[in-house]
Design a protein around this motif. Structure first.
Motif, PDB file in Angstrom:
ATOM      1  N   MET A   1       0.842  -1.179   0.000  1.00  0.00           N
ATOM      2  CA  MET A   1       0.000   0.000   0.000  1.00  0.00           C
ATOM      3  C   MET A   1       0.886   1.240   0.000  1.00  0.00           C
ATOM      4  N   ALA A   2       0.550   2.181  -0.830  1.00  0.00           N
ATOM      5  CA  ALA A   2       1.324   3.409  -0.934  1.00  0.00           C
ATOM      6  C   ALA A   2       1.186   4.263   0.320  1.00  0.00           C
ATOM      7  N   LYS A   3      -0.032   4.421   0.804  1.00  0.00           N
ATOM      8  CA  LYS A   3      -0.223   5.180   2.038  1.00  0.00           C
ATOM      9  C   LYS A   3      -0.989   4.306   3.025  1.00  0.00           C
ATOM     10  N   PRO A   4      -0.793   4.527   4.312  1.00  0.00           N
ATOM     11  CA  PRO A   4      -1.434   3.671   5.313  1.00  0.00           C
ATOM     12  C   PRO A   4      -2.960   3.662   5.174  1.00  0.00           C
ATOM     13  N   CYS A   5      -3.543   2.504   5.397  1.00  0.00           N
ATOM     14  CA  CYS A   5      -4.997   2.341   5.328  1.00  0.00           C
ATOM     15  C   CYS A   5      -5.593   2.718   6.681  1.00  0.00           C
ATOM     16  N   VAL A   6      -6.486   3.700   6.680  1.00  0.00           N
ATOM     17  CA  VAL A   6      -7.092   4.160   7.934  1.00  0.00           C
ATOM     18  C   VAL A   6      -7.895   3.043   8.598  1.00  0.00           C
ATOM     19  N   PHE A   7      -8.542   2.190   7.822  1.00  0.00           N
ATOM     20  CA  PHE A   7      -9.311   1.106   8.426  1.00  0.00           C
ATOM     21  C   PHE A   7      -8.385   0.057   9.045  1.00  0.00           C
ATOM     22  N   CYS A   8      -7.251  -0.215   8.405  1.00  0.00           N
ATOM     23  CA  CYS A   8      -6.274  -1.136   8.995  1.00  0.00           C
ATOM     24  C   CYS A   8      -5.724  -0.549  10.293  1.00  0.00           C
ATOM     25  N   SER A   9      -5.568   0.772  10.341  1.00  0.00           N
ATOM     26  CA  SER A   9      -5.108   1.431  11.568  1.00  0.00           C
ATOM     27  C   SER A   9      -6.136   1.273  12.686  1.00  0.00           C
ATOM     28  N   ILE A  10      -7.412   1.376  12.348  1.00  0.00           N
ATOM     29  CA  ILE A  10      -8.479   1.163  13.332  1.00  0.00           C
ATOM     30  C   ILE A  10      -8.450  -0.291  13.803  1.00  0.00           C
ATOM     31  N   LEU A  11      -8.343  -1.216  12.861  1.00  0.00           N
ATOM     32  CA  LEU A  11      -8.316  -2.639  13.198  1.00  0.00           C
ATOM     33  C   LEU A  11      -7.132  -2.987  14.102  1.00  0.00           C
ATOM     34  N   ALA A  12      -6.010  -2.318  13.898  1.00  0.00           N
ATOM     35  CA  ALA A  12      -4.804  -2.570  14.687  1.00  0.00           C
ATOM     36  C   ALA A  12      -4.831  -1.847  16.036  1.00  0.00           C
ATOM     37  N   GLY A  13      -5.841  -1.022  16.255  1.00  0.00           N
ATOM     38  CA  GLY A  13      -5.931  -0.271  17.503  1.00  0.00           C
ATOM     39  C   GLY A  13      -5.059   0.975  17.517  1.00  0.00           C
ATOM     40  N   GLU A  14      -4.544   1.352  16.364  1.00  0.00           N
ATOM     41  CA  GLU A  14      -3.683   2.533  16.253  1.00  0.00           C
ATOM     42  C   GLU A  14      -4.491   3.812  16.073  1.00  0.00           C
ATOM     43  N   ALA A  15      -5.732   3.679  15.623  1.00  0.00           N
ATOM     44  CA  ALA A  15      -6.626   4.826  15.438  1.00  0.00           C
ATOM     45  C   ALA A  15      -7.936   4.498  16.145  1.00  0.00           C
ATOM     46  N   GLY A  16      -8.546   5.513  16.704  1.00  0.00           N
ATOM     47  CA  GLY A  16      -9.779   5.310  17.453  1.00  0.00           C
ATOM     48  C   GLY A  16     -11.001   5.189  16.564  1.00  0.00           C
ATOM     49  N   ALA A  17     -11.997   4.518  17.091  1.00  0.00           N
ATOM     50  CA  ALA A  17     -13.286   4.395  16.410  1.00  0.00           C
ATOM     51  C   ALA A  17     -14.332   4.029  17.455  1.00  0.00           C
ATOM     52  N   HIS A  18     -15.570   4.356  17.159  1.00  0.00           N
ATOM     53  CA  HIS A  18     -16.693   3.966  18.013  1.00  0.00           C
ATOM     54  C   HIS A  18     -17.203   2.624  17.497  1.00  0.00           C
ATOM     55  N   VAL A  19     -16.691   1.570  18.088  1.00  0.00           N
ATOM     56  CA  VAL A  19     -16.958   0.203  17.641  1.00  0.00           C
ATOM     57  C   VAL A  19     -18.324  -0.258  18.121  1.00  0.00           C
ATOM     58  N   VAL A  20     -19.081  -0.878  17.207  1.00  0.00           N
ATOM     59  CA  VAL A  20     -20.390  -1.425  17.571  1.00  0.00           C
ATOM     60  C   VAL A  20     -20.429  -2.948  17.440  1.00  0.00           C
ATOM     61  N   LEU A  21     -19.491  -3.524  16.693  1.00  0.00           N
ATOM     62  CA  LEU A  21     -19.437  -4.979  16.510  1.00  0.00           C
ATOM     63  C   LEU A  21     -17.976  -5.364  16.351  1.00  0.00           C
ATOM     64  N   ASP A  22     -17.521  -6.319  17.161  1.00  0.00           N
ATOM     65  CA  ASP A  22     -16.120  -6.733  17.147  1.00  0.00           C
ATOM     66  C   ASP A  22     -16.095  -8.253  17.138  1.00  0.00           C
ATOM     67  N   GLU A  23     -15.761  -8.813  15.995  1.00  0.00           N
ATOM     68  CA  GLU A  23     -15.753 -10.261  15.829  1.00  0.00           C
ATOM     69  C   GLU A  23     -14.441 -10.700  15.195  1.00  0.00           C
ATOM     70  N   PRO A  24     -14.124 -11.987  15.245  1.00  0.00           N
ATOM     71  CA  PRO A  24     -12.838 -12.447  14.718  1.00  0.00           C
ATOM     72  C   PRO A  24     -12.557 -12.028  13.260  1.00  0.00           C
ATOM     73  N   GLY A  25     -13.557 -12.044  12.419  1.00  0.00           N
ATOM     74  CA  GLY A  25     -13.325 -11.720  11.011  1.00  0.00           C
ATOM     75  C   GLY A  25     -13.681 -10.312  10.593  1.00  0.00           C
ATOM     76  N   PHE A  26     -14.437  -9.599  11.431  1.00  0.00           N
ATOM     77  CA  PHE A  26     -14.997  -8.311  11.025  1.00  0.00           C
ATOM     78  C   PHE A  26     -15.035  -7.323  12.188  1.00  0.00           C
ATOM     79  N   LEU A  27     -15.123  -6.050  11.821  1.00  0.00           N
ATOM     80  CA  LEU A  27     -15.299  -4.984  12.799  1.00  0.00           C
ATOM     81  C   LEU A  27     -16.293  -4.007  12.200  1.00  0.00           C
TER      82      LEU A  27
END
Length: 142
Positions: A1-27
């Protein structure tokens, strides 16, 4: 990836989000620029850019999660229904597969594919929407 993926950052816990569903395969988390308050994005944990890239073993789980989110916006937010959509490449602001679940009510002003945007009054209001949706999805204590 040329620039960091904001969703991957959320998934990695590096960026905040208001999570409503957290499962092994999906967020699933609130869109920061919602069409209407309670607008949720569902993303696979694996970085794939479009629906055709989603591995076969994740398709059923992705759709099942989308069904639960569509129900949650009705049961948790009092919406009359929902608008469920995803873009593939064109109009895809983040190149990571994501499905939009937007709460709808009759007369809400959404016409066709014109998506006006709104904002949450503050972080506490966004958190309350995330908590209401999370409660319906069996995610207590959000």
């Amino acid at each position: 990836m040329a620039k960091p993926c904001v969703f991957c950052s959320i998934l990695a816990g590096e960026a905040g989000a208001h999570v409503v569903l957290d499962e092994p395969g999906f967020l699933a988390f609130l869109d920061t620029r919602p069409v209407f308050k309670g607008h949720v994005l569902l993303v696979p944990r694996e970085h794939v850019e479009t629906l055709p890239d989603l591995p076969a073993e994740h398709r059923d789980g992705f759709l099942e999660a989308a069904q639960r989110l569509a129900t949650a916006v009705k049961d948790g937010l009092g919406a009359q229904g929902s608008f469920v959509a995803m873009n593939n490449t064109v109009s895809q602001s983040v190149p990571h597969l994501h499905l939009h679940v937007v709460p709808r009510t009759k007369g809400d002003g959404l016409r066709g594919f014109f998506w006006p945007r709104t904002t949450y009054a503050d972080d506490a209001e966004a958190a309350s929407y995330a908590a209401r949706l999370g409660a319906v999805l069996g995610r207590p204590g959000v």
